[in-house]
Design a protein around this motif. Structure first.
Motif, PDB file in Angstrom:
ATOM      1  N   PRO A  58       0.808  -1.231   0.000  1.00  0.00           N
ATOM      2  CA  PRO A  58       0.000   0.000   0.000  1.00  0.00           C
ATOM      3  C   PRO A  58       0.842   1.283   0.000  1.00  0.00           C
ATOM      4  O   PRO A  58       1.777   1.434   0.791  1.00  0.00           O
ATOM      5  CB  PRO A  58      -0.826  -0.138   1.281  1.00  0.00           C
ATOM      6  N   HIS A  59       0.505   2.172  -0.922  1.00  0.00           N
ATOM      7  CA  HIS A  59       1.197   3.455  -1.059  1.00  0.00           C
ATOM      8  C   HIS A  59       0.227   4.475  -1.641  1.00  0.00           C
ATOM      9  O   HIS A  59      -0.731   4.118  -2.319  1.00  0.00           O
ATOM     10  CB  HIS A  59       2.433   3.306  -1.951  1.00  0.00           C
ATOM     11  N   PRO A  60       0.460   5.773  -1.395  1.00  0.00           N
ATOM     12  CA  PRO A  60      -0.465   6.811  -1.850  1.00  0.00           C
ATOM     13  C   PRO A  60      -0.064   7.411  -3.196  1.00  0.00           C
ATOM     14  O   PRO A  60       1.089   7.302  -3.636  1.00  0.00           O
ATOM     15  CB  PRO A  60      -0.347   7.860  -0.751  1.00  0.00           C
ATOM     16  N   HIS A  61      -1.045   8.070  -3.840  1.00  0.00           N
ATOM     17  CA  HIS A  61      -0.797   8.897  -5.018  1.00  0.00           C
ATOM     18  C   HIS A  61      -1.732  10.096  -4.967  1.00  0.00           C
ATOM     19  O   HIS A  61      -2.844  10.008  -4.437  1.00  0.00           O
ATOM     20  CB  HIS A  61      -1.083   8.137  -6.322  1.00  0.00           C
ATOM     21  N   ARG A  62      -1.301  11.189  -5.549  1.00  0.00           N
ATOM     22  CA  ARG A  62      -2.180  12.346  -5.779  1.00  0.00           C
ATOM     23  C   ARG A  62      -1.680  13.118  -6.985  1.00  0.00           C
ATOM     24  O   ARG A  62      -0.484  13.295  -7.178  1.00  0.00           O
ATOM     25  CB  ARG A  62      -2.216  13.275  -4.557  1.00  0.00           C
ATOM     26  N   GLY A  63      -2.609  13.565  -7.846  1.00  0.00           N
ATOM     27  CA  GLY A  63      -2.300  14.576  -8.850  1.00  0.00           C
ATOM     28  C   GLY A  63      -1.956  14.098 -10.246  1.00  0.00           C
ATOM     29  O   GLY A  63      -1.651  14.919 -11.108  1.00  0.00           O
ATOM     30  N   PHE A  64      -2.035  12.784 -10.522  1.00  0.00           N
ATOM     31  CA  PHE A  64      -1.666  12.312 -11.857  1.00  0.00           C
ATOM     32  C   PHE A  64      -2.374  10.985 -12.123  1.00  0.00           C
ATOM     33  O   PHE A  64      -3.185  10.517 -11.328  1.00  0.00           O
ATOM     34  CB  PHE A  64      -0.143  12.175 -11.993  1.00  0.00           C
ATOM     35  N   LEU A 123      -1.633  15.311 -14.782  1.00  0.00           N
ATOM     36  CA  LEU A 123      -2.941  15.941 -14.919  1.00  0.00           C
ATOM     37  C   LEU A 123      -2.776  17.452 -14.859  1.00  0.00           C
ATOM     38  O   LEU A 123      -1.934  17.958 -14.104  1.00  0.00           O
ATOM     39  CB  LEU A 123      -3.882  15.509 -13.789  1.00  0.00           C
ATOM     40  N   PRO A 124      -3.587  18.208 -15.613  1.00  0.00           N
ATOM     41  CA  PRO A 124      -3.546  19.668 -15.478  1.00  0.00           C
ATOM     42  C   PRO A 124      -4.070  20.093 -14.107  1.00  0.00           C
ATOM     43  O   PRO A 124      -4.789  19.343 -13.435  1.00  0.00           O
ATOM     44  CB  PRO A 124      -4.464  20.152 -16.607  1.00  0.00           C
ATOM     45  N   ALA A 125      -3.706  21.294 -13.686  1.00  0.00           N
ATOM     46  CA  ALA A 125      -4.069  21.790 -12.358  1.00  0.00           C
ATOM     47  C   ALA A 125      -5.565  21.668 -12.092  1.00  0.00           C
ATOM     48  O   ALA A 125      -5.982  21.322 -10.980  1.00  0.00           O
ATOM     49  CB  ALA A 125      -3.617  23.240 -12.215  1.00  0.00           C
ATOM     50  N   ALA A 126      -6.375  21.931 -13.100  1.00  0.00           N
ATOM     51  CA  ALA A 126      -7.831  21.909 -12.920  1.00  0.00           C
ATOM     52  C   ALA A 126      -8.374  20.517 -12.617  1.00  0.00           C
ATOM     53  O   ALA A 126      -9.513  20.382 -12.157  1.00  0.00           O
ATOM     54  CB  ALA A 126      -8.516  22.473 -14.171  1.00  0.00           C
ATOM     55  N   GLU A 127      -7.566  19.469 -12.861  1.00  0.00           N
ATOM     56  CA  GLU A 127      -8.041  18.097 -12.669  1.00  0.00           C
ATOM     57  C   GLU A 127      -7.324  17.356 -11.541  1.00  0.00           C
ATOM     58  O   GLU A 127      -7.671  16.221 -11.232  1.00  0.00           O
ATOM     59  CB  GLU A 127      -7.874  17.307 -13.974  1.00  0.00           C
ATOM     60  N   LYS A 128      -6.341  17.998 -10.924  1.00  0.00           N
ATOM     61  CA  LYS A 128      -5.525  17.277  -9.951  1.00  0.00           C
ATOM     62  C   LYS A 128      -6.305  16.845  -8.709  1.00  0.00           C
ATOM     63  O   LYS A 128      -5.945  15.868  -8.057  1.00  0.00           O
ATOM     64  CB  LYS A 128      -4.318  18.120  -9.553  1.00  0.00           C
ATOM     65  N   MET A 129      -7.370  17.555  -8.354  1.00  0.00           N
ATOM     66  CA  MET A 129      -8.096  17.234  -7.135  1.00  0.00           C
ATOM     67  C   MET A 129      -9.470  16.627  -7.421  1.00  0.00           C
ATOM     68  O   MET A 129     -10.352  16.625  -6.560  1.00  0.00           O
ATOM     69  CB  MET A 129      -8.233  18.491  -6.277  1.00  0.00           C
ATOM     70  N   LYS A 130      -9.662  16.084  -8.609  1.00  0.00           N
ATOM     71  CA  LYS A 130     -10.935  15.434  -8.898  1.00  0.00           C
ATOM     72  C   LYS A 130     -10.973  14.048  -8.264  1.00  0.00           C
ATOM     73  O   LYS A 130      -9.959  13.536  -7.778  1.00  0.00           O
ATOM     74  CB  LYS A 130     -11.167  15.350 -10.405  1.00  0.00           C
ATOM     75  N   PRO A 262       5.329  10.058  -4.543  1.00  0.00           N
ATOM     76  CA  PRO A 262       4.074   9.685  -5.205  1.00  0.00           C
ATOM     77  C   PRO A 262       3.075  10.826  -5.346  1.00  0.00           C
ATOM     78  O   PRO A 262       1.925  10.598  -5.710  1.00  0.00           O
ATOM     79  CB  PRO A 262       3.523   8.606  -4.277  1.00  0.00           C
ATOM     80  N   PHE A 263       3.487  12.063  -5.038  1.00  0.00           N
ATOM     81  CA  PHE A 263       2.616  13.223  -5.157  1.00  0.00           C
ATOM     82  C   PHE A 263       3.145  14.133  -6.258  1.00  0.00           C
ATOM     83  O   PHE A 263       4.334  14.479  -6.268  1.00  0.00           O
ATOM     84  CB  PHE A 263       2.546  14.003  -3.839  1.00  0.00           C
ATOM     85  N   VAL A 264       2.276  14.528  -7.192  1.00  0.00           N
ATOM     86  CA  VAL A 264       2.679  15.407  -8.292  1.00  0.00           C
ATOM     87  C   VAL A 264       1.666  16.548  -8.385  1.00  0.00           C
ATOM     88  O   VAL A 264       0.518  16.348  -8.777  1.00  0.00           O
ATOM     89  CB  VAL A 264       2.741  14.653  -9.639  1.00  0.00           C
ATOM     90  N   MET A 265       2.114  17.739  -8.002  1.00  0.00           N
ATOM     91  CA  MET A 265       1.256  18.917  -8.001  1.00  0.00           C
ATOM     92  C   MET A 265       1.929  20.033  -8.797  1.00  0.00           C
ATOM     93  O   MET A 265       2.874  19.772  -9.554  1.00  0.00           O
ATOM     94  CB  MET A 265       0.965  19.341  -6.553  1.00  0.00           C
ATOM     95  N   ASN A 266       1.460  21.273  -8.608  1.00  0.00           N
ATOM     96  CA  ASN A 266       2.023  22.392  -9.358  1.00  0.00           C
ATOM     97  C   ASN A 266       2.964  23.262  -8.533  1.00  0.00           C
ATOM     98  O   ASN A 266       3.798  23.964  -9.093  1.00  0.00           O
ATOM     99  CB  ASN A 266       0.907  23.270  -9.933  1.00  0.00           C
ATOM    100  N   THR A 267       2.819  23.237  -7.205  1.00  0.00           N
ATOM    101  CA  THR A 267       3.635  24.094  -6.354  1.00  0.00           C
ATOM    102  C   THR A 267       4.138  23.315  -5.141  1.00  0.00           C
ATOM    103  O   THR A 267       3.509  22.341  -4.713  1.00  0.00           O
ATOM    104  CB  THR A 267       2.831  25.307  -5.852  1.00  0.00           C
ATOM    105  N   PRO A 268       5.246  23.755  -4.544  1.00  0.00           N
ATOM    106  CA  PRO A 268       5.712  23.127  -3.307  1.00  0.00           C
ATOM    107  C   PRO A 268       4.676  23.191  -2.188  1.00  0.00           C
ATOM    108  O   PRO A 268       4.565  22.247  -1.391  1.00  0.00           O
ATOM    109  CB  PRO A 268       6.967  23.930  -2.963  1.00  0.00           C
ATOM    110  N   ALA A 269       3.903  24.269  -2.125  1.00  0.00           N
ATOM    111  CA  ALA A 269       2.876  24.388  -1.089  1.00  0.00           C
ATOM    112  C   ALA A 269       1.820  23.301  -1.241  1.00  0.00           C
ATOM    113  O   ALA A 269       1.329  22.744  -0.241  1.00  0.00           O
ATOM    114  CB  ALA A 269       2.225  25.769  -1.149  1.00  0.00           C
TER     115      ALA A 269
END
Length: 294
Positions: A58-64, A123-130, A262-269
């Motif tokens: 088990p491992h997490p992912h976000r944003g792609f 994923l583009p920014a608009a879709e990263k949190m869907k 495993p996290f891919v976003m647009n900003t360090p924040a």
């Protein structure tokens, strides 16, 4: 007609991931070795159980998105919502992590060959949190066809098009318009296919070798090399031996990429928020998990 030429050749390097699975990584070896919208490309393949048996606990992912294409073998996917999916020889799982998913991918065999690919697609920014979702595609539902002069193509995503053949893939309509083909060519065979001119594209050879245009003289791409192509609307490939290769192309997103494991976003924040959410048990929120079988 604008012919794409070889721009860069990336030899895959053996690395270890998950709980010690041996893989060959080309895209993703460094932040400079990405090809928007593609973040990472791994090829795994061994008949030694010790190379894969520990799997990916088990491992997490976000944003792609992750795309797993199983050439040989049997893996079980399980996620935080209790869904299970069996990925067997010839099958594909297309998973959108979106806001967040916690999942595992574990071998369901103790011996024999396990071989395939995993692709990370941004994923583009608009879709990263869907909401997270995934599609399991059985082998018999992946369109395939014979090519003129021999060989064949399987179209996992997008539209494969030559002068003689047009074939729609199993996955279509995504914002990055991904193209994902598995080409099997005979020695000496040549194929010319069309791609959207603005897409970034590469060819990854996993058996044999291929010749590609490269300025004044053609150049070859050997086994376990990712050949990054220039812009253009046409790709010309010549097989120098019986050759198997995947061709990937996608519409560039053109946004900043911030990645931490495993996290891919647009900003360090946003990365820091993803880590906090995971540590607090809130990475996935209360979202439902959509599982679709094709």
């Amino acid at each position: 007609m604008s012919i794409r030429t070889l721009r860069q050749l990336i030899p895959a390097r053996q690395v270890s991931d998950g709980a010690g699975v041996k893989i060959k990584r080309s895209l993703g070896l460094s932040q400079q070795l990405r090809l928007d919208p593609f973040l990472m490309l791994d090829c795994f393949g061994s008949d030694e159980a010790s190379d894969y048996i520990a799997g990916f606990p088990p491992h997490p992912h976000r944003g792609f998105e992750t795309v797993t294409y199983m050439l040989h073998g049997h893996m079980l996917h399980e996620d935080h919502m209790g869904n299970k999916g069996h990925l067997k020889s010839g099958g594909v799982q297309w998973m959108t992590a979106g806001r967040g998913i916690i999942h595992s991918e574990m071998p369901q065999q103790e011996s024999g060959l396990m071989q395939g690919f995993q692709l990370w697609l941004n994923l583009p920014a608009a879709e990263k949190m869907k909401a997270a979702a995934y599609v399991d595609i059985a082998p018999e539902h992946i369109p395939q066809a014979a090519l003129a002069g021999g060989g064949q193509v399987k179209v996992i995503a997008g539209r494969f098009q030559t002068d003689e053949l047009t074939l729609e893939g199993a996955i279509r309509g995504l914002s990055t318009d991904p193209q994902f083909y598995d080409l099997h060519l005979l020695a000496g065979q040549q194929v010319t296919l069309q791609l959207p001119a603005a897409h970034n594209a590469l060819l990854y050879v996993y058996e044999g070798s291929a010749e590609l245009p490269a300025g004044q003289q053609p150049a070859s791409a050997g086994v376990h090399h990712a050949a990054v192509l220039s812009q253009g609307d046409t790709v010309h490939i010549k097989a120098l031996a019986d050759t198997k290769a995947i061709l990937l192309a996608g519409k560039p997103i053109g946004e900043p990429v911030a990645q931490y494991g495993p996290f891919v976003m647009n900003t360090p924040a946003e990365i820091e928020q993803a880590i906090r959410d995971y540590q607090a048990g809130q990475l996935t929120g209360d979202q439902p998990m959509q599982a679709i079988q094709i």
